[in-house]
Design a protein around this motif. Sequence first.
Motif, PDB file in Angstrom:
ATOM      1  N   MET A   1     -45.547  20.594  12.288  1.00 47.04           N
ATOM      2  CA  MET A   1     -43.338  20.944  12.094  1.00 47.04           C
ATOM      3  C   MET A   1     -43.675  19.148  12.046  1.00 47.04           C
ATOM      4  O   MET A   1     -43.506  17.788  12.254  1.00 47.04           O
ATOM      5  N   ASP A   2     -42.940  18.408  10.802  1.00 50.61           N
ATOM      6  CA  ASP A   2     -42.523  17.068  10.075  1.00 50.61           C
ATOM      7  C   ASP A   2     -40.935  16.864  10.518  1.00 50.61           C
ATOM      8  O   ASP A   2     -40.414  17.802  10.409  1.00 50.61           O
ATOM      9  N   SER A   3     -40.674  15.922  10.084  1.00 53.89           N
ATOM     10  CA  SER A   3     -38.859  16.024  11.115  1.00 53.89           C
ATOM     11  C   SER A   3     -38.632  16.315   9.454  1.00 53.89           C
ATOM     12  O   SER A   3     -36.988  16.721  10.326  1.00 53.89           O
ATOM     13  N   SER A   4     -38.374  17.060   8.657  1.00 51.20           N
ATOM     14  CA  SER A   4     -37.400  16.711   6.955  1.00 51.20           C
ATOM     15  C   SER A   4     -37.601  18.255   8.019  1.00 51.20           C
ATOM     16  O   SER A   4     -36.698  19.463   7.484  1.00 51.20           O
ATOM     17  N   GLN A   5     -38.857  19.428   8.751  1.00 55.65           N
ATOM     18  CA  GLN A   5     -38.721  20.643   8.631  1.00 55.65           C
ATOM     19  C   GLN A   5     -37.821  20.827   9.563  1.00 55.65           C
ATOM     20  O   GLN A   5     -37.440  22.259   9.884  1.00 55.65           O
ATOM     21  N   CYS A   6     -37.880  19.919  10.561  1.00 56.85           N
ATOM     22  CA  CYS A   6     -36.732  20.426  12.240  1.00 56.85           C
ATOM     23  C   CYS A   6     -35.608  20.035  11.520  1.00 56.85           C
ATOM     24  O   CYS A   6     -34.673  21.438  12.118  1.00 56.85           O
ATOM     25  N   GLU A  59     -39.928  30.996   9.719  1.00 62.54           N
ATOM     26  CA  GLU A  59     -40.953  30.062   9.333  1.00 62.54           C
ATOM     27  C   GLU A  59     -41.177  28.985   9.128  1.00 62.54           C
ATOM     28  O   GLU A  59     -41.315  28.297   8.094  1.00 62.54           O
ATOM     29  N   PHE A  60     -42.729  28.501   9.181  1.00 67.42           N
ATOM     30  CA  PHE A  60     -42.750  26.936   8.559  1.00 67.42           C
ATOM     31  C   PHE A  60     -44.056  27.375   7.846  1.00 67.42           C
ATOM     32  O   PHE A  60     -44.863  27.881   8.030  1.00 67.42           O
ATOM     33  N   ILE A  61     -43.475  26.239   6.544  1.00 69.07           N
ATOM     34  CA  ILE A  61     -44.461  26.974   5.293  1.00 69.07           C
ATOM     35  C   ILE A  61     -45.278  25.240   5.227  1.00 69.07           C
ATOM     36  O   ILE A  61     -44.859  24.593   5.292  1.00 69.07           O
ATOM     37  N   PRO A  62     -46.501  25.749   5.120  1.00 67.37           N
ATOM     38  CA  PRO A  62     -47.680  24.379   5.481  1.00 67.37           C
ATOM     39  C   PRO A  62     -47.872  23.646   4.080  1.00 67.37           C
ATOM     40  O   PRO A  62     -47.606  25.151   2.895  1.00 67.37           O
ATOM     41  N   GLU A  63     -48.343  22.644   3.730  1.00 77.25           N
ATOM     42  CA  GLU A  63     -48.485  22.090   2.332  1.00 77.25           C
ATOM     43  C   GLU A  63     -49.494  23.331   2.046  1.00 77.25           C
ATOM     44  O   GLU A  63     -50.750  23.473   2.297  1.00 77.25           O
ATOM     45  N   ASN A  64     -49.305  23.605   0.695  1.00 80.78           N
ATOM     46  CA  ASN A  64     -50.005  25.141  -0.339  1.00 80.78           C
ATOM     47  C   ASN A  64     -49.761  24.518  -1.455  1.00 80.78           C
ATOM     48  O   ASN A  64     -49.585  24.879  -2.632  1.00 80.78           O
ATOM     49  N   GLY A  67     -45.530  21.701  -1.316  1.00 82.76           N
ATOM     50  CA  GLY A  67     -44.732  21.242  -0.484  1.00 82.76           C
ATOM     51  C   GLY A  67     -44.512  21.696   0.852  1.00 82.76           C
ATOM     52  O   GLY A  67     -44.285  23.165   0.868  1.00 82.76           O
ATOM     53  N   VAL A  68     -44.029  21.306   2.243  1.00 84.78           N
ATOM     54  CA  VAL A  68     -43.991  22.261   3.091  1.00 84.78           C
ATOM     55  C   VAL A  68     -42.631  22.305   3.417  1.00 84.78           C
ATOM     56  O   VAL A  68     -41.704  21.755   2.427  1.00 84.78           O
ATOM     57  N   GLY A  69     -41.999  23.247   3.808  1.00 89.68           N
ATOM     58  CA  GLY A  69     -41.016  23.920   4.129  1.00 89.68           C
ATOM     59  C   GLY A  69     -41.003  24.575   5.249  1.00 89.68           C
ATOM     60  O   GLY A  69     -41.650  24.726   6.579  1.00 89.68           O
ATOM     61  N   VAL A  70     -39.597  25.788   5.676  1.00 89.02           N
ATOM     62  CA  VAL A  70     -38.978  25.845   6.313  1.00 89.02           C
ATOM     63  C   VAL A  70     -38.149  27.974   5.642  1.00 89.02           C
ATOM     64  O   VAL A  70     -37.772  27.469   4.717  1.00 89.02           O
ATOM     65  N   ARG A  71     -38.141  28.898   6.932  1.00 87.15           N
ATOM     66  CA  ARG A  71     -37.152  29.566   5.818  1.00 87.15           C
ATOM     67  C   ARG A  71     -37.116  30.606   7.692  1.00 87.15           C
ATOM     68  O   ARG A  71     -38.102  30.391   7.654  1.00 87.15           O
TER      69      ARG A  71
END
Length: 79
Positions: A1-6, A59-64, A67-71
Amino acid sequence: MDSSQCRAARALLKWTQEDLAARSGASAVTIRNFENDRSVPQTGTRYLLQKTLEHAGIEFIPENGGGVGVRLSRRSEGS
């Protein structure tokens, strides 16, 4: 998890930094510094923050490639 995902995860849950601090046991200052890219919490603290958010339905979305993300994850009936 990075800062933007948090930051994004908290926004989806409509949680303040203080809400996340209270639920995770991490300090609000630690969360604020992390989200503002002033510091990176210790591995254990980041793990705790991520698990707290996941338990709340993130749910954390990995780099794929996109880009990384959350939902928000789908919740079962009654959750």
